[in-house]
Design a protein around this motif. Structure first.
Motif, PDB file in Angstrom:
ATOM      1  N   GLU A  23     -41.956 -16.896 -28.195  1.00  0.00           N
ATOM      2  CA  GLU A  23     -41.008 -17.118 -27.247  1.00  0.00           C
ATOM      3  C   GLU A  23     -41.450 -16.521 -25.628  1.00  0.00           C
ATOM      4  OE1 GLU A  23     -37.136 -14.320 -25.772  1.00  0.00           O
ATOM      5  OE2 GLU A  23     -37.286 -14.611 -28.194  1.00  0.00           O
ATOM      6  N   VAL A  24     -42.427 -15.808 -25.440  1.00  0.00           N
ATOM      7  CA  VAL A  24     -42.934 -15.637 -24.194  1.00  0.00           C
ATOM      8  C   VAL A  24     -43.729 -16.662 -23.928  1.00  0.00           C
ATOM      9  CG1 VAL A  24     -44.772 -14.033 -23.009  1.00  0.00           C
ATOM     10  CG2 VAL A  24     -43.100 -12.903 -24.449  1.00  0.00           C
ATOM     11  N   LEU A  25     -44.455 -17.190 -24.827  1.00  0.00           N
ATOM     12  CA  LEU A  25     -45.622 -18.270 -24.692  1.00  0.00           C
ATOM     13  C   LEU A  25     -44.995 -19.796 -24.631  1.00  0.00           C
ATOM     14  CD1 LEU A  25     -48.650 -16.869 -26.516  1.00  0.00           C
ATOM     15  CD2 LEU A  25     -48.147 -16.955 -24.010  1.00  0.00           C
ATOM     16  N   GLY A  26     -43.718 -19.722 -25.163  1.00  0.00           N
ATOM     17  CA  GLY A  26     -43.415 -21.212 -25.583  1.00  0.00           C
ATOM     18  C   GLY A  26     -42.818 -22.104 -24.406  1.00  0.00           C
ATOM     19  N   GLY A  27     -42.935 -21.620 -23.094  1.00  0.00           N
ATOM     20  CA  GLY A  27     -42.528 -22.448 -21.989  1.00  0.00           C
ATOM     21  C   GLY A  27     -43.646 -23.684 -22.007  1.00  0.00           C
ATOM     22  N   LYS A  28     -43.554 -25.033 -21.496  1.00  0.00           N
ATOM     23  CA  LYS A  28     -44.595 -25.686 -21.362  1.00  0.00           C
ATOM     24  C   LYS A  28     -45.698 -25.418 -20.542  1.00  0.00           C
ATOM     25  CE  LYS A  28     -44.744 -30.601 -19.554  1.00  0.00           C
ATOM     26  NZ  LYS A  28     -44.016 -31.699 -19.097  1.00  0.00           N
ATOM     27  N   TRP A  29     -45.243 -24.727 -19.425  1.00  0.00           N
ATOM     28  CA  TRP A  29     -46.195 -24.325 -18.337  1.00  0.00           C
ATOM     29  C   TRP A  29     -46.893 -23.070 -18.434  1.00  0.00           C
ATOM     30  CZ3 TRP A  29     -47.721 -28.649 -16.167  1.00  0.00           C
ATOM     31  CH2 TRP A  29     -46.622 -29.665 -15.860  1.00  0.00           C
ATOM     32  N   ALA A  30     -46.471 -22.065 -19.518  1.00  0.00           N
ATOM     33  CA  ALA A  30     -47.141 -20.875 -19.728  1.00  0.00           C
ATOM     34  C   ALA A  30     -48.315 -20.665 -19.886  1.00  0.00           C
ATOM     35  CB  ALA A  30     -45.983 -20.075 -20.650  1.00  0.00           C
ATOM     36  N   PHE A  31     -48.935 -21.600 -21.047  1.00  0.00           N
ATOM     37  CA  PHE A  31     -50.295 -21.556 -21.085  1.00  0.00           C
ATOM     38  C   PHE A  31     -51.256 -21.797 -19.878  1.00  0.00           C
ATOM     39  CE2 PHE A  31     -48.547 -22.465 -25.392  1.00  0.00           C
ATOM     40  CZ  PHE A  31     -49.291 -21.576 -26.058  1.00  0.00           C
ATOM     41  N   LEU A  63     -43.012 -18.560 -14.094  1.00  0.00           N
ATOM     42  CA  LEU A  63     -43.340 -17.211 -13.347  1.00  0.00           C
ATOM     43  C   LEU A  63     -42.306 -16.224 -13.530  1.00  0.00           C
ATOM     44  CD1 LEU A  63     -45.081 -18.495 -10.324  1.00  0.00           C
ATOM     45  CD2 LEU A  63     -46.042 -17.541 -11.994  1.00  0.00           C
ATOM     46  N   ARG A  64     -41.140 -16.740 -13.383  1.00  0.00           N
ATOM     47  CA  ARG A  64     -39.932 -15.649 -13.522  1.00  0.00           C
ATOM     48  C   ARG A  64     -39.809 -15.073 -15.147  1.00  0.00           C
ATOM     49  NH1 ARG A  64     -35.431 -18.486  -9.734  1.00  0.00           N
ATOM     50  NH2 ARG A  64     -36.158 -17.732  -7.804  1.00  0.00           N
ATOM     51  N   HIS A  65     -39.829 -16.318 -15.913  1.00  0.00           N
ATOM     52  CA  HIS A  65     -39.981 -16.068 -17.326  1.00  0.00           C
ATOM     53  C   HIS A  65     -41.092 -14.732 -17.618  1.00  0.00           C
ATOM     54  CE1 HIS A  65     -39.331 -17.035 -21.608  1.00  0.00           C
ATOM     55  NE2 HIS A  65     -40.871 -16.779 -21.683  1.00  0.00           N
ATOM     56  N   LEU A  66     -42.271 -15.262 -17.435  1.00  0.00           N
ATOM     57  CA  LEU A  66     -43.189 -14.376 -17.546  1.00  0.00           C
ATOM     58  C   LEU A  66     -43.104 -12.978 -16.997  1.00  0.00           C
ATOM     59  CD1 LEU A  66     -46.265 -17.081 -17.378  1.00  0.00           C
ATOM     60  CD2 LEU A  66     -45.102 -16.047 -19.456  1.00  0.00           C
ATOM     61  N   GLU A  67     -42.550 -12.944 -15.929  1.00  0.00           N
ATOM     62  CA  GLU A  67     -42.583 -11.592 -15.390  1.00  0.00           C
ATOM     63  C   GLU A  67     -41.280 -10.775 -16.105  1.00  0.00           C
ATOM     64  OE1 GLU A  67     -41.393  -9.775 -10.731  1.00  0.00           O
ATOM     65  OE2 GLU A  67     -40.953 -11.800 -11.037  1.00  0.00           O
ATOM     66  N   GLU A  73     -47.089  -9.659 -13.001  1.00  0.00           N
ATOM     67  CA  GLU A  73     -46.370  -8.842 -11.945  1.00  0.00           C
ATOM     68  C   GLU A  73     -46.193  -9.754 -10.659  1.00  0.00           C
ATOM     69  OE1 GLU A  73     -47.308  -4.134 -12.783  1.00  0.00           O
ATOM     70  OE2 GLU A  73     -48.868  -5.603 -11.812  1.00  0.00           O
ATOM     71  N   ARG A  74     -45.276  -9.757  -9.754  1.00  0.00           N
ATOM     72  CA  ARG A  74     -44.970 -10.300  -8.615  1.00  0.00           C
ATOM     73  C   ARG A  74     -45.105  -9.277  -7.426  1.00  0.00           C
ATOM     74  NH1 ARG A  74     -40.198 -12.020  -5.369  1.00  0.00           N
ATOM     75  NH2 ARG A  74     -40.873 -14.062  -4.752  1.00  0.00           N
ATOM     76  N   HIS A  75     -46.235  -9.617  -6.588  1.00  0.00           N
ATOM     77  CA  HIS A  75     -46.165  -8.746  -5.428  1.00  0.00           C
ATOM     78  C   HIS A  75     -45.980  -9.478  -4.274  1.00  0.00           C
ATOM     79  CE1 HIS A  75     -48.616  -6.199  -8.150  1.00  0.00           C
ATOM     80  NE2 HIS A  75     -49.203  -7.184  -8.522  1.00  0.00           N
ATOM     81  N   VAL A  76     -44.921  -8.943  -3.427  1.00  0.00           N
ATOM     82  CA  VAL A  76     -44.553  -9.516  -2.114  1.00  0.00           C
ATOM     83  C   VAL A  76     -44.918  -8.856  -1.110  1.00  0.00           C
ATOM     84  CG1 VAL A  76     -42.499 -10.290  -0.841  1.00  0.00           C
ATOM     85  CG2 VAL A  76     -42.613 -10.199  -3.335  1.00  0.00           C
ATOM     86  N   THR A  83     -45.688 -13.651   1.874  1.00  0.00           N
ATOM     87  CA  THR A  83     -46.790 -14.004   0.897  1.00  0.00           C
ATOM     88  C   THR A  83     -46.760 -13.381  -0.406  1.00  0.00           C
ATOM     89  OG1 THR A  83     -48.548 -13.813   2.615  1.00  0.00           O
ATOM     90  CG2 THR A  83     -49.470 -13.518   0.652  1.00  0.00           C
ATOM     91  N   VAL A  84     -46.512 -14.067  -1.501  1.00  0.00           N
ATOM     92  CA  VAL A  84     -46.437 -13.740  -2.746  1.00  0.00           C
ATOM     93  C   VAL A  84     -47.587 -13.979  -3.786  1.00  0.00           C
ATOM     94  CG1 VAL A  84     -44.851 -13.938  -4.782  1.00  0.00           C
ATOM     95  CG2 VAL A  84     -43.924 -14.134  -2.576  1.00  0.00           C
ATOM     96  N   GLU A  85     -48.041 -12.797  -4.290  1.00  0.00           N
ATOM     97  CA  GLU A  85     -49.083 -13.147  -5.504  1.00  0.00           C
ATOM     98  C   GLU A  85     -48.505 -12.680  -6.702  1.00  0.00           C
ATOM     99  OE1 GLU A  85     -52.811 -12.071  -2.278  1.00  0.00           O
ATOM    100  OE2 GLU A  85     -52.081 -10.482  -3.894  1.00  0.00           O
ATOM    101  N   TYR A  86     -49.450 -13.178  -7.623  1.00  0.00           N
ATOM    102  CA  TYR A  86     -49.139 -13.058  -9.127  1.00  0.00           C
ATOM    103  C   TYR A  86     -50.301 -12.521  -9.727  1.00  0.00           C
ATOM    104  CZ  TYR A  86     -44.987 -15.470  -7.991  1.00  0.00           C
ATOM    105  OH  TYR A  86     -43.750 -15.920  -7.413  1.00  0.00           O
ATOM    106  N   SER A  87     -50.165 -11.484 -10.630  1.00  0.00           N
ATOM    107  CA  SER A  87     -51.435 -10.822 -11.472  1.00  0.00           C
ATOM    108  C   SER A  87     -50.825 -10.402 -12.676  1.00  0.00           C
ATOM    109  CB  SER A  87     -51.928  -9.900 -10.678  1.00  0.00           C
ATOM    110  OG  SER A  87     -51.039  -8.560 -10.553  1.00  0.00           O
ATOM    111  N   LEU A  88     -51.731 -10.408 -13.772  1.00  0.00           N
ATOM    112  CA  LEU A  88     -51.265 -10.262 -15.140  1.00  0.00           C
ATOM    113  C   LEU A  88     -51.336  -8.647 -15.300  1.00  0.00           C
ATOM    114  CD1 LEU A  88     -53.549 -12.417 -16.988  1.00  0.00           C
ATOM    115  CD2 LEU A  88     -51.315 -12.836 -16.629  1.00  0.00           C
TER     116      LEU A  88
END
Length: 110
Positions: A23-31, A63-67, A73-76, A83-88
């Motif tokens: 369910e978490v990985l199911g999105g087309k772009w998540a991988f 990105l919202r789904h994975l967050e 994590e989303r860092h603003v 500036t918005v950065e994303y990290s695992l």
């Protein structure tokens, strides 16, 4: 009191850990998002450039789904423009081995 008509409440589905992961990985772009984030923190624009054919709307949704699932994590940063950065997260890092194994399986059988 009579309980002859008592029917215990049972869940309609049985929870499956594999199903939850998919369910978490199911999105087309998540991988593809995860693949890029395995290399380190990325900004939205960099992700969009590296993942060809993804629309800004689809990338934002992914990105919202994975967050929401605690994978990234989303860092603003209060800059102009913002500036918005994303990290695992550690949970997201744990997915790295799963995706490696899927890649190996695909290479072996396709």
């Amino acid at each position: 009191m009579k309980f002859n008509n008592y029917i215990p409440k049972t869940p309609l589905t049985i929870e499956c850990n594999v199903e939850k992961t998919l369910e978490v990985l199911g999105g087309k772009w998540a991988f593809l998002v995860l693949r890029e984030l395995f290399d380190g923190t990325q900004r939205f624009g960099a992700l969009q450039r590296k993942i060809t054919n993804v629309s800004p709307r689809a990338l934002t949704s992914t990105l919202r789904h994975l967050e929401e699932h605690g994978v990234l994590e989303r860092h603003v940063f209060p800059t102009v423009p913002v500036t918005v950065e994303y990290s695992l997260t550690p949970k997201g890092e744990d997915l790295h081995q799963i995706l490696k194994e899927m890649k190996l399986c695909s290479a072996k059988w396709t």
